[in-house]
Motif scaffolding. Structure first.
Motif, PDB file in Angstrom:
ATOM      1  N   ARG A   1      54.167 112.295  -0.121  1.00 31.48           N
ATOM      2  CA  ARG A   1      53.581 113.566   0.340  1.00 31.48           C
ATOM      3  C   ARG A   1      52.607 113.194   1.461  1.00 31.48           C
ATOM      4  NH1 ARG A   1      54.487 118.034  -2.634  1.00 31.48           N
ATOM      5  NH2 ARG A   1      52.504 118.988  -2.061  1.00 31.48           N
ATOM      6  N   ILE A   2      53.001 113.552   2.662  1.00 34.52           N
ATOM      7  CA  ILE A   2      52.347 113.002   3.859  1.00 34.52           C
ATOM      8  C   ILE A   2      51.415 114.014   4.515  1.00 34.52           C
ATOM      9  CG2 ILE A   2      52.823 112.096   6.203  1.00 34.52           C
ATOM     10  CD1 ILE A   2      55.563 111.167   5.076  1.00 34.52           C
ATOM     11  N   ILE A   3      50.222 113.552   4.891  1.00 35.57           N
ATOM     12  CA  ILE A   3      49.371 114.365   5.761  1.00 35.57           C
ATOM     13  C   ILE A   3      49.426 113.737   7.158  1.00 35.57           C
ATOM     14  CG2 ILE A   3      47.229 113.066   5.257  1.00 35.57           C
ATOM     15  CD1 ILE A   3      45.662 115.667   5.600  1.00 35.57           C
ATOM     16  N   ILE A   4      49.582 114.577   8.180  1.00 37.30           N
ATOM     17  CA  ILE A   4      49.471 114.092   9.564  1.00 37.30           C
ATOM     18  C   ILE A   4      48.216 114.716  10.154  1.00 37.30           C
ATOM     19  CG2 ILE A   4      50.517 113.947  11.846  1.00 37.30           C
ATOM     20  CD1 ILE A   4      53.227 114.370  10.644  1.00 37.30           C
ATOM     21  N   THR A   5      47.335 113.875  10.679  1.00 38.20           N
ATOM     22  CA  THR A   5      46.180 114.391  11.428  1.00 38.20           C
ATOM     23  C   THR A   5      46.549 114.352  12.908  1.00 38.20           C
ATOM     24  OG1 THR A   5      45.178 112.231  11.766  1.00 38.20           O
ATOM     25  CG2 THR A   5      44.580 113.387   9.734  1.00 38.20           C
ATOM     26  N   GLY A   6      46.042 115.305  13.685  1.00 42.10           N
ATOM     27  CA  GLY A   6      46.433 115.360  15.108  1.00 42.10           C
ATOM     28  C   GLY A   6      47.908 115.682  15.248  1.00 42.10           C
TER      29      GLY A   6
ATOM     30  N   ASN B   1      49.766 111.455  -0.663  1.00 43.73           N
ATOM     31  CA  ASN B   1      49.713 110.022  -0.983  1.00 43.73           C
ATOM     32  C   ASN B   1      50.028 109.102   0.208  1.00 43.73           C
ATOM     33  OD1 ASN B   1      52.470 110.352  -0.869  1.00 43.73           O
ATOM     34  ND2 ASN B   1      52.745 110.336  -3.092  1.00 43.73           N
ATOM     35  N   VAL B   2      50.275 109.686   1.374  1.00 40.50           N
ATOM     36  CA  VAL B   2      50.501 108.877   2.587  1.00 40.50           C
ATOM     37  C   VAL B   2      49.804 109.577   3.756  1.00 40.50           C
ATOM     38  CG1 VAL B   2      52.223 107.949   4.207  1.00 40.50           C
ATOM     39  CG2 VAL B   2      52.800 108.145   1.776  1.00 40.50           C
ATOM     40  N   VAL B   3      49.191 108.779   4.653  1.00 38.63           N
ATOM     41  CA  VAL B   3      48.501 109.367   5.813  1.00 38.63           C
ATOM     42  C   VAL B   3      49.103 108.837   7.108  1.00 38.63           C
ATOM     43  CG1 VAL B   3      46.301 109.651   7.022  1.00 38.63           C
ATOM     44  CG2 VAL B   3      46.312 109.436   4.532  1.00 38.63           C
ATOM     45  N   TYR B   4      49.423 109.735   8.031  1.00 35.58           N
ATOM     46  CA  TYR B   4      49.716 109.369   9.422  1.00 35.58           C
ATOM     47  C   TYR B   4      48.540 109.882  10.234  1.00 35.58           C
ATOM     48  CZ  TYR B   4      54.532 107.807   8.733  1.00 35.58           C
ATOM     49  OH  TYR B   4      55.648 107.100   8.352  1.00 35.58           O
ATOM     50  N   HIS B   5      47.666 108.964  10.622  1.00 38.65           N
ATOM     51  CA  HIS B   5      46.442 109.371  11.330  1.00 38.65           C
ATOM     52  C   HIS B   5      46.658 109.233  12.839  1.00 38.65           C
ATOM     53  CE1 HIS B   5      42.411 110.106  12.409  1.00 38.65           C
ATOM     54  NE2 HIS B   5      42.120 108.863  12.718  1.00 38.65           N
ATOM     55  N   LEU B   6      46.949 110.372  13.482  1.00 39.57           N
ATOM     56  CA  LEU B   6      47.347 110.330  14.899  1.00 39.57           C
ATOM     57  C   LEU B   6      46.268 110.842  15.843  1.00 39.57           C
ATOM     58  CD1 LEU B   6      51.045 111.621  14.634  1.00 39.57           C
ATOM     59  CD2 LEU B   6      50.175 109.297  14.374  1.00 39.57           C
ATOM     60  N   VAL B   7      45.131 111.246  15.295  1.00 38.06           N
ATOM     61  CA  VAL B   7      44.056 111.764  16.166  1.00 38.06           C
ATOM     62  C   VAL B   7      43.556 110.646  17.078  1.00 38.06           C
ATOM     63  CG1 VAL B   7      41.655 112.547  16.200  1.00 38.06           C
ATOM     64  CG2 VAL B   7      43.259 113.503  14.527  1.00 38.06           C
ATOM     65  N   ALA B   8      43.481 110.943  18.369  1.00 37.82           N
ATOM     66  CA  ALA B   8      42.833 110.003  19.299  1.00 37.82           C
ATOM     67  C   ALA B   8      42.558 110.722  20.611  1.00 37.82           C
ATOM     68  CB  ALA B   8      43.705 108.784  19.557  1.00 37.82           C
ATOM     69  N   VAL B   9      41.523 110.252  21.294  1.00 35.80           N
ATOM     70  CA  VAL B   9      41.334 110.635  22.693  1.00 35.80           C
ATOM     71  C   VAL B   9      42.013 109.525  23.484  1.00 35.80           C
ATOM     72  CG1 VAL B   9      39.669 111.054  24.529  1.00 35.80           C
ATOM     73  CG2 VAL B   9      39.144 111.745  22.170  1.00 35.80           C
ATOM     74  N   LEU B  10      43.006 109.879  24.297  1.00 36.77           N
ATOM     75  CA  LEU B  10      43.835 108.874  24.964  1.00 36.77           C
ATOM     76  C   LEU B  10      43.137 108.274  26.195  1.00 36.77           C
ATOM     77  CD1 LEU B  10      47.477 110.278  24.633  1.00 36.77           C
ATOM     78  CD2 LEU B  10      46.013 109.275  22.919  1.00 36.77           C
TER      79      LEU B  10
ATOM     80  N   LEU C   1      52.180 117.792   5.383  1.00 31.64           N
ATOM     81  CA  LEU C   1      51.110 118.738   5.685  1.00 31.64           C
ATOM     82  C   LEU C   1      50.603 118.391   7.083  1.00 31.64           C
ATOM     83  CD1 LEU C   1      48.879 120.851   5.071  1.00 31.64           C
ATOM     84  CD2 LEU C   1      47.526 118.962   4.104  1.00 31.64           C
ATOM     85  N   ALA C   2      50.824 119.316   8.019  1.00 33.05           N
ATOM     86  CA  ALA C   2      50.369 119.086   9.395  1.00 33.05           C
ATOM     87  C   ALA C   2      48.946 119.618   9.533  1.00 33.05           C
ATOM     88  CB  ALA C   2      51.303 119.809  10.367  1.00 33.05           C
ATOM     89  N   THR C   3      48.059 118.840  10.160  1.00 32.83           N
ATOM     90  CA  THR C   3      46.692 119.311  10.393  1.00 32.83           C
ATOM     91  C   THR C   3      46.296 119.012  11.834  1.00 32.83           C
ATOM     92  OG1 THR C   3      45.604 117.222   9.767  1.00 32.83           O
ATOM     93  CG2 THR C   3      46.028 118.795   7.997  1.00 32.83           C
TER      94      THR C   3
ATOM     95  N   GLY D   1      52.890 113.779  16.956  1.00 33.84           N
ATOM     96  CA  GLY D   1      52.839 114.491  15.680  1.00 33.84           C
ATOM     97  C   GLY D   1      53.975 115.485  15.520  1.00 33.84           C
ATOM     98  N   ARG D   2      54.231 116.245  16.559  1.00 38.64           N
ATOM     99  CA  ARG D   2      55.281 117.267  16.465  1.00 38.64           C
ATOM    100  C   ARG D   2      56.635 116.645  16.174  1.00 38.64           C
ATOM    101  NH1 ARG D   2      54.209 122.406  18.895  1.00 38.64           N
ATOM    102  NH2 ARG D   2      52.004 122.485  19.378  1.00 38.64           N
ATOM    103  N   GLU D   3      56.861 115.477  16.728  1.00 35.08           N
ATOM    104  CA  GLU D   3      58.160 114.823  16.524  1.00 35.08           C
ATOM    105  C   GLU D   3      58.241 114.218  15.122  1.00 35.08           C
ATOM    106  OE1 GLU D   3      60.628 115.088  18.664  1.00 35.08           O
ATOM    107  OE2 GLU D   3      59.432 116.112  20.190  1.00 35.08           O
TER     108      GLU D   3
END
Ligand SMILES: NC(=O)c1ccc[n+]([C@@H]2O[C@H](COP(=O)([O-])OP(=O)(O)OC[C@H]3O[C@@H](n4cnc5c(N)ncnc54)[C@H](O)[C@@H]3O)[C@@H](O)[C@H]2O)c1
Length: 304
Positions: free
Chosen positions: A3-8, A65-74, A29-31, A14-16
């Protein structure tokens, strides 16, 4: 079951990832700090990754139970406001790690970047174990993150994984203010018959990766047995390297009828500290990394 949360989650990557997880019936869960303009076909919650309490609430509410942490200022946006870039990139990362520990989450994906390299690396072909002396605030934050990945994995028995993405090319989602954004902008402008002013010099070579390879590669990497992963911070991966001039010529060959004007800006200084090519042999050897989209296949996506 993951069960994955994506930040950013509303950004270029993220969209992909959302599309991929939806297709594979994986709960996601998209955030993001902004609202989606179209239906994402998954749960969505507004959440600032700097707000530890809010993310904690969402992790518990959705049994994550899984995190994809994609937030960043590029990279390019980071140079416009380095203090903000450091604050967002590092604090959100620290929040995610501490929340993961407190909620018993072991598996985390956090992307690094070719921005970790610098002029002391061999920029003609940057090795996995290069000297890293990044000269942008973005690269410095990615290098700090990589060291923390290694540290936290040992200290807390976490399974944080990371890839050093090169410039990511996608056509459905817009890039978020990086130094490699020119490639998408040039393709789209010339295809639509519009002249394009390129912010990099014509011979600036940089590594790129098509989005499908980035997403598939990440998912493959995340599913490999941890014991096989010898690189403990972040793996180099790449698709193909290209210069603006080579791309311009290719687009003209494909029938585009518009000009490229070269007018470099501060992003040239960033690109000058980044590698032209990177050595992805550790990823190939350890978890069978491979890409499918070279330049030709990538352009085929839009020039059918
Ligand atoms: N796109 C690339 O070419 C590339 C290359 C190397 C590494 N990466 C890395 O991949 C990750 C994702 O990149 P991307 O291109 O999708 O970025 P992006 O800029 O397109 O998207 C980032 C998203 O984060 C959201 N966001 C910003 N601040 C936030 C906050 N405080 N809380 C919650 N959401 C917030 C933004 O609204 C945006 O939707 C980043 O870590 C980036 O460094 C990207």
């Amino acid at each position: 079951m993951e069960r994955i949360i994506i930040t950013g989650a509303l950004g270029q990557l993220g969209r992909e990832f959302i599309k991929f997880f939806n297709k594979n019936n994986t709960y996601v869960l998209a955030t993001d700090i902004r609202s989606p303009l179209e239906d994402l076909s998954c749960d969505f919650e507004i959440a600032d990754a700097m707000d530890e309490k809010r993310i904690d609430f969402l992790i518990k509410k959705h049994n994550i139970n899984v995190v994809y942490h994609l937030v960043a200022v590029l990279s390019a946006n980071g140079e416009r406001n380095p203090f903000m870039a450091w604050e967002i990139n590092m604090k959100s990362f620290q929040n995610i790690i501490s929340l993961s520990i407190n909620n018993g989450i072991k598996k985390i994906f956090w992307p690094s970047s070719i921005a970790v390299f610098g002029t002391k690396s061999n920029l003609s072909f940057a090795a996995q174990d290069s000297i890293l002396n990044p000269e942008t605030i973005y690269g410095i934050s990615k290098l700090a993150g990589e060291r923390l990945v290694n540290y936290y994995n040992k200290k807390f028995d976490l399974d944080i994984r990371s890839l050093r993405y090169p410039g990511i090319i996608s056509f459905d989602t817009k890039p978020g203010g990086g130094t490699t954004d020119y490639i998408i902008e040039m393709i789209q402008s010339l295809k639509n018959g519009k002249d394009y002013t390129c912010f990099l010099n014509r011979n600036t070579e940089l590594p790129m990766l098509y989005i499908n390879d980035a997403v598939k590669g990440t998912i493959d990497y995340m599913s490999v047995d941890k014991q096989n992963l010898k690189v403990k911070d972040s793996y180099n991966i790449t698709g193909f390297s290209i210069t603006p001039n080579k791309l311009e010529k290719k687009l003209i060959e494909l029938g585009c009828n518009a000009k490229v004007i070269y007018k470099s800006d501060f992003r040239q200084d960033i690109a000058d500290t980044w590698p032209k090519k990177i050595d992805d042999s550790s990823a190939i050897n350890d978890w069978n990394w491979k890409f499918e989209y070279g330049l030709k296949e990538t352009l085929n996506v839009v020039f059918k």
